[in-house]
Write a protein that holds these residues in place. Structure first.
Motif: not given
Length: 485
Positions: A415-429
């Motif tokens: 059973n394949f679980q997909k995961t999407v990691l969403v990046m964000a820019q916080q304090r320049g990182r």
């Protein structure tokens, strides 16, 4: 009786000062109102505010000590530091229920307050907040100010500092601060701050492992992290290296070290890495007996098919559950330029499973991103003529669909679980801001990028006008339980 009269007189004097300040401000309001050239009709209500003037004068009242009726003597435990602040009972009691109770029971114009050194250092900032409703602070001052706000029951300030801390988890600091904030939140019972810190550490563990802060974390926090399946890091080997460094630095008792080493998911390491650990790791050599059964099961896992393993072992235990690995064997990064415009697609390959039995087998995945997809619950299915309505509309929500390019008999029992990691820019990182798990489409979540506001150029979810994602495919063997004899 004399003390009570003095207290009343002092309070009346402070009230008189405040009323005078308000009168002065009111006079200024009238002048400013006249300069505006009049208002509208009789039913219109206009507001002209000079509350800043009143706040400035209240601050001057604190600084100058005018009409002060109480002296706050702040002492540290060793009494080596003493700070005296001239204050006003009315303001203190108005802002703090704890101060109100304390002042009612006093028998002197001086109140002695015993505070830790870090709290004493920022006590003047805390008192200024009670007068002005604002505070300026650095990262290292957040915890003592939160302590004071909690102790003196200034709920608004307490909530404000919690929000400040959760918004500054990604800030750079010489020795790190997130783990320290987590430990404090745990002690103070601040569940919001505790969960925010733990989530940040879990989703950005690769960078945390490389920081000076990692080896300073407590054994309790260490175990909380090791037991999670949503850790975001390059590989399980990277996690073991970090754990090894932590054990060498902290020299924990045997039980703590054994429990930590048993939380490592050795089955997620290729056999060549397991062999190298057994021959080169001093920590594993010392505690190998405590994890011998896990290493043995991991070698078996790599030598047999998952279906065969499921006939003899519980493949649903954490040993066989992947974390969110960033290695290309498990997924791929995806940078979507101008994500509000058109549908985008990409393809990538992953290893069929973590077992070496599946190491040579690859699965090709197709991913589709749509910026305006109408949720299923809101989707009209057919027109009067029987034709299906279009599902992409203005105002629809972003959505990602991930499907295999071809079907295969090898997928049986996986059973394949997909995961999407969403990046964000916080304090320049660049940090991981959200993690979404689903089986085929992010529509299963219902809240995918619901708060991102991708149309706003200043959105923290956009990096140079692009949406930065990382897709992880995690093969799980839950359906194989039925095959057990």
């Amino acid at each position: 009786m004399v003390k009570q009269v003095a207290h009343v007189r002092a309070g009346m004097l402070l009230v008189a000062v405040c009323l005078r300040l308000q009168a002065d401000a009111a006079g200024m309001l009238k002048v400013d109102g006249a300069q505006d050239g009049g208002g509208g009709g009789g039913g219109d209500v206009d507001t002209i505010s000079h509350s800043l003037v009143l706040v400035q004068r209240l601050e001057a009242l604190l600084v100058q000590g005018n009409a002060s009726d109480v002296s706050l003597r702040v002492e540290t435990p060793n009494a080596d530091e003493v700070k005296v602040i001239q204050a006003h009972s009315l303001v203190l009691a108005l802002q703090s229920p704890a101060f109100e109770e304390l002042l009612l029971g006093r028998n002197s114009s001086t109140v002695v307050l015993r505070e830790s050194s870090d709290c004493a250092a920022v006590f003047d900032k805390f008192i200024r907040y009670l007068y002005c409703g604002e505070v300026s602070l650095r990262l290292d001052q957040a915890t003592p100010l939160h302590k004071l706000a909690t102790k003196y029951q200034v709920l608004v300030l307490q909530q404000g500092i919690t929000q400040y801390m959760t918004q500054n988890l990604a800030r750079d600091s010489p020795s790190g601060h997130v783990a320290g904030w987590y430990e404090y939140a745990l002690q103070a019972g601040d569940a919001t701050l505790r969960d925010s810190c733990l989530q940040y550490l879990s989703w950005n563990l690769s960078s945390v492992l490389q920081s000076k802060e990692w080896v300073t974390i407590s054994s309790q926090l260490l175990m909380s992290l090791l037991q999670r399946s949503d850790l975001v890091l390059q590989s399980e080997m990277e996690l073991f290296a970090g754990l090894e460094a932590w054990i060498i630095q902290n020299e924990p008792d045997g039980l703590t070290a054994e429990n930590a080493l048993r939380a490592v998911r050795y089955a997620m390491m290729p056999p060549r890495e397991l062999f190298r650990l057994q021959t080169q790791s001093s920590v594993l050599a010392r505690y190998q007996e405590s994890v011998r059964d896990l290493l043995y099961m991991s070698y078996q896992f790599h030598s047999a098919s998952p279906l065969q393993m499921a006939k003899h072992f519980d493949v649903n235990c954490s040993l066989f559950v992947p974390r969110n690995y960033l290695s290309l064997a498990w997924g791929a990064p995806w940078v979507i330029n101008n994500p509000t415009r058109d549908d985008r697609s990409t393809s990538f390959q992953t290893q069929l499973g973590p077992s070496s039995h599946d190491a040579s087998k690859r699965v090709t995945w197709n991913a589709l991103f749509s910026p305006r997809w109408l949720p299923l619950s809101m989707r009209p299915m057919y027109t009067e003529t029987g034709a299906m309505q279009p599902t992409r509309v203005e105002g629809g929500r972003p959505r990602i669909i991930i499907t295999p390019a071809t079907s295969s008999a090898d997928f049986a029992g996986v059973n394949f679980q997909k995961t999407v990691l969403v990046m964000a820019q916080q304090r320049g990182r660049l940090v991981v801001r959200h993690v979404y798990n689903f089986h085929q489409s992010t529509e299963e979540n219902g809240d995918f990028l619901a708060e991102a506001d991708l149309h706003r150029r200043a959105s923290e979810y956009l990096v140079d006008s692009s949406l930065v994602l990382h897709i992880v495919v995690k093969p799980l063997y839950q359906t194989l339980i039925a095959a057990k004899n």
